[in-house]
Design an enzyme around this catalytic site. Sequence first.
Site, short mmCIF file in Angstrom:
data_model
loop_
_atom_site.label_atom_id
_atom_site.label_comp_id
_atom_site.label_asym_id
_atom_site.label_seq_id
_atom_site.Cartn_x
_atom_site.Cartn_y
_atom_site.Cartn_z
N SER A 118 0.83 -1.21 0.00
CA SER A 118 0.00 0.00 0.00
C SER A 118 0.86 1.25 0.00
O SER A 118 2.00 1.25 0.49
CB SER A 118 -0.85 -0.01 1.28
OG SER A 118 -1.40 1.26 1.53
N TYR A 142 -1.46 0.15 10.37
CA TYR A 142 -1.76 -0.50 9.09
C TYR A 142 -0.58 -0.38 8.13
O TYR A 142 -0.12 -1.36 7.55
CB TYR A 142 -3.02 0.14 8.48
CG TYR A 142 -3.28 -0.28 7.04
CD1 TYR A 142 -3.76 -1.54 6.74
CD2 TYR A 142 -3.00 0.60 5.98
CE1 TYR A 142 -3.97 -1.93 5.42
CE2 TYR A 142 -3.21 0.22 4.67
CZ TYR A 142 -3.70 -1.04 4.39
OH TYR A 142 -3.91 -1.43 3.08
N LYS A 146 2.29 -3.33 6.47
CA LYS A 146 2.69 -3.52 5.07
C LYS A 146 4.21 -3.40 4.94
O LYS A 146 4.85 -4.16 4.24
CB LYS A 146 1.99 -2.48 4.18
CG LYS A 146 0.47 -2.60 4.17
CD LYS A 146 0.03 -3.89 3.53
CE LYS A 146 -1.48 -4.06 3.54
NZ LYS A 146 -1.92 -5.34 2.99
P1 NAD Z 1 -11.22 -6.62 1.60
O1 NAD Z 1 -11.47 -6.44 3.06
O2 NAD Z 1 -12.35 -6.39 0.66
O3 NAD Z 1 -10.64 -8.08 1.32
C1 NAD Z 1 -9.79 -8.75 2.21
C2 NAD Z 1 -10.17 -10.23 2.19
O4 NAD Z 1 -9.28 -10.94 3.03
C3 NAD Z 1 -11.58 -10.50 2.69
O5 NAD Z 1 -12.23 -11.42 1.84
C4 NAD Z 1 -11.34 -11.09 4.09
O6 NAD Z 1 -12.40 -11.95 4.49
C5 NAD Z 1 -10.01 -11.79 3.90
N1 NAD Z 1 -9.23 -11.93 5.13
C6 NAD Z 1 -8.89 -10.95 5.99
N2 NAD Z 1 -8.17 -11.46 7.01
C7 NAD Z 1 -8.04 -12.80 6.76
C8 NAD Z 1 -7.40 -13.87 7.43
N3 NAD Z 1 -6.73 -13.69 8.58
N4 NAD Z 1 -7.47 -15.11 6.90
C9 NAD Z 1 -8.13 -15.32 5.74
N5 NAD Z 1 -8.75 -14.34 5.05
C10 NAD Z 1 -8.72 -13.10 5.57
O7 NAD Z 1 -9.98 -5.66 1.23
P2 NAD Z 1 -9.54 -5.10 -0.20
O8 NAD Z 1 -9.99 -3.69 -0.30
O9 NAD Z 1 -9.91 -6.07 -1.26
O10 NAD Z 1 -7.96 -5.09 -0.01
C11 NAD Z 1 -7.17 -6.20 -0.45
C12 NAD Z 1 -5.71 -5.94 -0.14
O11 NAD Z 1 -5.28 -4.74 -0.79
C13 NAD Z 1 -5.41 -5.73 1.35
O12 NAD Z 1 -4.19 -6.37 1.66
C14 NAD Z 1 -5.26 -4.23 1.48
O13 NAD Z 1 -4.42 -3.89 2.54
C15 NAD Z 1 -4.64 -3.88 0.14
N6 NAD Z 1 -4.88 -2.49 -0.28
C16 NAD Z 1 -6.15 -2.07 -0.51
C17 NAD Z 1 -6.37 -0.74 -0.92
C18 NAD Z 1 -7.77 -0.23 -1.21
O14 NAD Z 1 -7.89 0.93 -1.64
N7 NAD Z 1 -8.83 -1.04 -1.03
C19 NAD Z 1 -5.29 0.15 -1.07
C20 NAD Z 1 -4.00 -0.33 -0.81
C21 NAD Z 1 -3.81 -1.66 -0.42
#
Ligand code: NAD
Length: 327
Positions: A118, A142, A146
């Site tokens: 991120s 957070y 990362k």
């Molecule tokens: P999200 O919450 O929609 O998806 C995360 C998924 O991981 C969910 O399905 C959840 O059930 C699963 N999960 C969480 N903890 C878990 C565990 N311990 N064991 C098994 N499954 C688990 O999030 P997202 O928006 O799709 O983000 C996905 C990734 O991208 C994350 O790592 C997030 O940090 C990163 N990210 C997202 C953004 C954004 O703008 N959404 C920006 C930068 C980085």
Amino acid sequence: MERILVCGGAGYIGSHMVRRLLDEGFDVTVFDSFETGHREAVPRGVEVFEGTLNDPGDVRRALKAKSFDAVFHFAARIQVGESVGHPSLYYGNNVAGTLNLLRAMVERGIGKFVFSSSAAVYGTPLEIPIREDHPLAPINPYGWTKRMVEQILADFWRAYGLASVSLRYFNACGADPQGRIGESHDPETHLIPNILKSALSKSPGPVTVFGDDYPTPDGTCVRDYVHVCDLAEAHLNALESIWNAPGARAYNLGNGLGFSVKEVLAAAERVLGMNIGYRVAPRREGDPAYLVADSTLAMRELHWRPRFASLEEILETALRWHRRPRY
Ligand code: NAD
Ligand code: UDP
């Protein structure tokens, strides 16, 4: 056919990745705890392991299911504010959980890993646009999770030959252009879904704008919005780059264009053809004024080209989903 395990494949970005991998003919398995993900987001026929990264037994069982060629890791807790109040949850899930996954990969001899990092690893930027050699100085747990995983990945490459690419997403947004899947977080904290949900609700209320006194042209925060399908595409390029030149590298993923909160609101008004009211609230803790990516490295080394550069086009795909959300 390459076999890919998608951790967090039921979440917002992971579920778009799963569709893309299926379209490309990969054999896809999802590992998810469904804490924040949705069963309906995973297409029928895809093998799903319900389990948590926090339990090494769950992780080992999933990794034994097939001889996976690579793991794509999206699973994480993702709320900055929550991470400040519950660092234990974040370090436990995002760092210790990831370590369980990486250990099991080393045990099984799975040597390719693509990690959802991120822009939060940079903290408050000293220079805009941000390049990968900008100091890594997270300002919340957070972001630290990362950064720590990126460090673990560098060490695992040196010690165990586990090759990885960390993709530092800026603001993920938009949805499957066919409207089958989209962003559905509860609570929703992200700007674009909040605007669209508010505009489409039966009794539309004003959108909350967190702070209008930032040192930006209109006083509201500027972000780099990158389409979720472009992020999925970058993972495929990252996998190819690991095959061709294994190592432990990190790349920014953004459009390189900054839009303020008010500009996003104005674009949403154009796409929706209606006025959207807003009210200004105090700044949200930990929000830097500007976050804009320099993604030249990903373009050069991963041959990545974001296809959705127009904010209107991005909003249209998100709108298609929010008009008919399926979960
Ligand atoms: P999200 O919450 O929609 O998806 C995360 C998924 O991981 C969910 O399905 C959840 O059930 C699963 N999960 C969480 N903890 C878990 C565990 N311990 N064991 C098994 N499954 C688990 O999030 P997202 O928006 O799709 O983000 C996905 C990734 O991208 C994350 O790592 C997030 O940090 C990163 N990210 C997202 C953004 C954004 O703008 N959404 C920006 C930068 C980085
Ligand atoms: N934001 C806002 N109102 C909202 C949600 C977000 O004003 O309802 C602002 C937020 O303060 C930030 C920008 O919009 O400046 C993008 O926030 P988001 O949560 O979408 O992504 P982040 O930049 O935190 O990853």
